[in-house]
Design a protein around this motif. Structure first.
Motif, PDB file in Angstrom:
ATOM      1  N   ASP A  16       0.643  -0.947   0.057  1.00  0.00           N
ATOM      2  CA  ASP A  16       0.115   0.209   0.244  1.00  0.00           C
ATOM      3  C   ASP A  16       0.564   1.672  -0.382  1.00  0.00           C
TER       4      ASP A  16
ATOM      5  N   GLN B 149      -3.626   3.613   0.067  1.00  0.00           N
ATOM      6  CA  GLN B 149      -3.978   2.577   1.020  1.00  0.00           C
ATOM      7  C   GLN B 149      -4.936   2.582   0.934  1.00  0.00           C
ATOM      8  N   ASP B 150      -5.872   0.981   0.934  1.00  0.00           N
ATOM      9  CA  ASP B 150      -7.305   1.172   1.339  1.00  0.00           C
ATOM     10  C   ASP B 150      -8.148   1.883   0.864  1.00  0.00           C
ATOM     11  N   GLN B 151      -8.656   1.929  -0.563  1.00  0.00           N
ATOM     12  CA  GLN B 151      -9.527   3.206  -1.185  1.00  0.00           C
ATOM     13  C   GLN B 151     -10.620   2.823  -1.841  1.00  0.00           C
TER      14      GLN B 151
ATOM     15  N   THR C 120     -12.821  -1.785  -1.482  1.00  0.00           N
ATOM     16  CA  THR C 120     -11.582  -1.300  -1.359  1.00  0.00           C
ATOM     17  C   THR C 120     -10.844  -2.215  -1.497  1.00  0.00           C
TER      18      THR C 120
ATOM     19  N   SER D  83      -5.789  -1.654  -2.568  1.00  0.00           N
ATOM     20  CA  SER D  83      -4.401  -1.066  -2.252  1.00  0.00           C
ATOM     21  C   SER D  83      -4.007  -0.899  -3.636  1.00  0.00           C
TER      22      SER D  83
END
Lengths: 432, 114
Positions: free
Chosen positions: A127, A131-133, A215, A217
């Motif tokens: 990531d 990051q984690d979207q 989500t 990354s």
């Protein structure tokens, strides 16, 4: 003064005697010694060697972690690198804070000590870019600052624990050469990780074409970096780091991209003048080789010859020293350098001469085949060919007219075994 | 005054047709040819014929020999000198041209005003 009879006898008239009191003589010893023809040796100048190296990134040192002051463990053969090569240090870890001292010899045999900063690799970071979207249609992902400068350039990984295969992403940035690069529709991962085939030195935008609740990354895989030595090495003695790191690196070389001179066994004097041979089982005819040395008189001699094609080529010039044999372009193949059979030069006339007698004797038990030749300065004429048994001697020209030869002419000879036949050569040199 | 000195009269390759080996002897000189060596460098046997031209334009067939392949040689003259006066020549032909080498030498006699 000197004068000669019509059959070639030299008449010597002394100062106190009257005309007509001339006597004859057969002259003085012009040369004496032992016949030692040169025996061909196709690897006498340079052993069979490759002209280029194939890539081997851990050919010098297998993967190992640097420890402060502890030399890397080098592979066998590191002390003889033929042809010479630039060293490549490769690591996924960031070792840019460590300097490696390389000790060795360059392509000319000169000692080299070089300080080289380690490579700055990029370990995997899933990531590192985003990051984690959750993707939202036409809304660029929020990128981390590092995305603006990716050194070394690297692939991108897209990782998700859900199915985003229905979403495509437009990726915009710069490729590994700094040129603009766009991937218009990179398909999202489906509960896994996907990587771009392209490399990126900058990512300026990653934009999904649709919205999804899942989500993802964006990051990069293990990415190796490479640094190269500034000097090509023919021998590496030590590679010693000045710091410690848990990350590992390997040392080797990339494929050759320049041609180096052959590694000679003993550059310099050859003992006696001789032609130079180049031998190969490969077809190297398209490549020229430059031979640099000195001629029989110690004058610089520079000759360029075409390479061999599954055989041997021979220089036209005689080299008393050979210092450099340089292929003029990079080629894949192997070659050796040496010399051909060379007749023994019994005598070279420094002025017009007249040979009156040649005495030869076989000093060994083996029968010797004698091949006498006359080099006139333009052609070589086979003159006498005979055998001498154990302890047998021969008198050539005895009872015959002398043999006049011009300045620069040579009496050349071959015998079955070098050092087996002794000789004395009589006559007169200079016209007096 | 007569001066006699060792001299090389010629060297080279024997042609296919009848060609000059040495000569013609220039005015004021006399050549005593004491050596004439020939050697076959071809991979086949070669027949050679040697001619003398001692006066006028007439070539007199003098010697002939078959030279073995690769190294056969002959000494057409190795003892008594062949004397060539002004205009004199030695010529030769070979069954295979430009394969047989030759070397001719002897004594060059020149006559000068004392």
């Amino acid at each position: 003064m000197r004068n000669f009879t019509p059959t070639g006898e030299l008449k010597v008239r002394t100062g106190n005697t009257g005309a007509g009191s001339g006597s004859t003589e057969i002259g003085t010893v012009l040369a004496a010694g032992v016949i030692t023809p040169l025996v061909a040796d196709p690897e006498g100048v340079a052993e069979l060697q490759a002209l280029s190296a194939a890539e081997d990134l851990d050919g010098l040192a297998l993967s190992q972690a640097p420890a402060d002051g502890v030399p890397l463990v080098l592979e066998s053969g590191a002390d003889v690198l033929i042809p010479p090569r630039v060293l490549a240090f490769t690591s996924v870890a960031d070792l840019s804070g460590i300097e490696f001292e390389i000790s060795g010899l360059d392509s000319m045999g000169m000692q080299q000590i070089e300080q080289l900063a380690g490579p700055a690799g990029a370990p995997e970071d899933a990531d590192g870019i985003a990051q984690d979207q959750a993707p939202a249609a036409s809304t660029p992902l929020v990128l981390e600052a590092v995305a603006a400068t990716l050194d070394p350039p690297r692939a991108l990984t897209f990782t998700s624990a859900t199915d985003l295969s229905g979403v495509t992403f437009e990726i915009v940035g710069l490729d590994e050469n700094g040129d603009p690069q766009t991937v218009p529709a990179f398909t999202g991962p489906d509960n896994d990780t996907l990587a771009t085939s392209e490399l990126w030195s900058e990512v300026s935008g990653i934009t999904p074409d649709s919205t999804d609740a899942g989500t993802l990354s964006v990051g990069w895989p293990d990415t190796a970096a490479m640094v190269l030595s500034t000097v090509p090495y023919a021998s590496v003695i030590d590679v010693t780091p000045d710091g410690t790191d848990a990350g590992t690196l390997e040392v080797g070389w990339r494929a050759s991209d320049v041609a180096f001179a052959l590694t000679l066994i003993n550059p310099g004097a050859l003992g006696s003048p001789r032609r130079i041979t180049l031998s190969s089982t490969d077809n190297l005819a398209a490549v020229q080789f430059q031979l640099v040395g000195t001629d029989e008189d110690g004058e610089p001699l520079n000759e360029t010859i075409d390479g061999p094609d599954n055989g041997t080529v021979t220089s036209a010039g005689l080299f008393s020293e050979i210092n450099i044999i340089q292929p003029l372009e990079l080629v894949v193949g192997s070659i050796s350098a040496g010399w051909p059979d060379e007749l023994y030069r019994m005598f070279e006339a420094q002025a017009p001469a007249s040979i009156s007698h040649l005495y030869l004797r076989n000093t060994v038990a083996q029968t010797q085949e004698i091949d006498l030749r006359l080099w006139t300065g333009s052609i070589e004429v086979a003159w006498r060919h005979f055998e001498l048994e154990e302890d047998e001697s021969a008198s050539v020209l005895m009872g015959e007219p002398p043999l006049p030869i011009p300045q620069g002419a040579q009496i050349r000879v071959a015998a079955t075994d070098p050092g087996a036949v002794s000789f004395t050569l009589h006559g007169i040199e200079g016209e007096g | 005054m007569i001066v006699r000195l060792p001299a090389v009269f010629g060297d080279g390759l024997v042609s296919g047709g009848v060609g000059t080996l040495i000569g013609p002897v220039p005015a004021g000189e006399r050549w005593y040819v004491t050596r004439l060596d020939c050697s076959n460098g071809a991979s086949v046997d070669v027949d050679i014929a040697i001619y003398l031209r001692t006066s006028g334009a007439t070539n007199r067939r003098w010697k002939s020999a078959r030279l073995d392949a690769s190294g056969g040689h002959c000494e057409a003259i190795d003892s008594k000198a062949v004397e060539l006066a002004e205009g004199g020549m030695i010529l030769a032909s070979a069954s295979v041209g430009n394969q047989v080498t030759f070397y001719a030498a002897g004594i060059r006699e020149t006559t000068t005003d004392a």
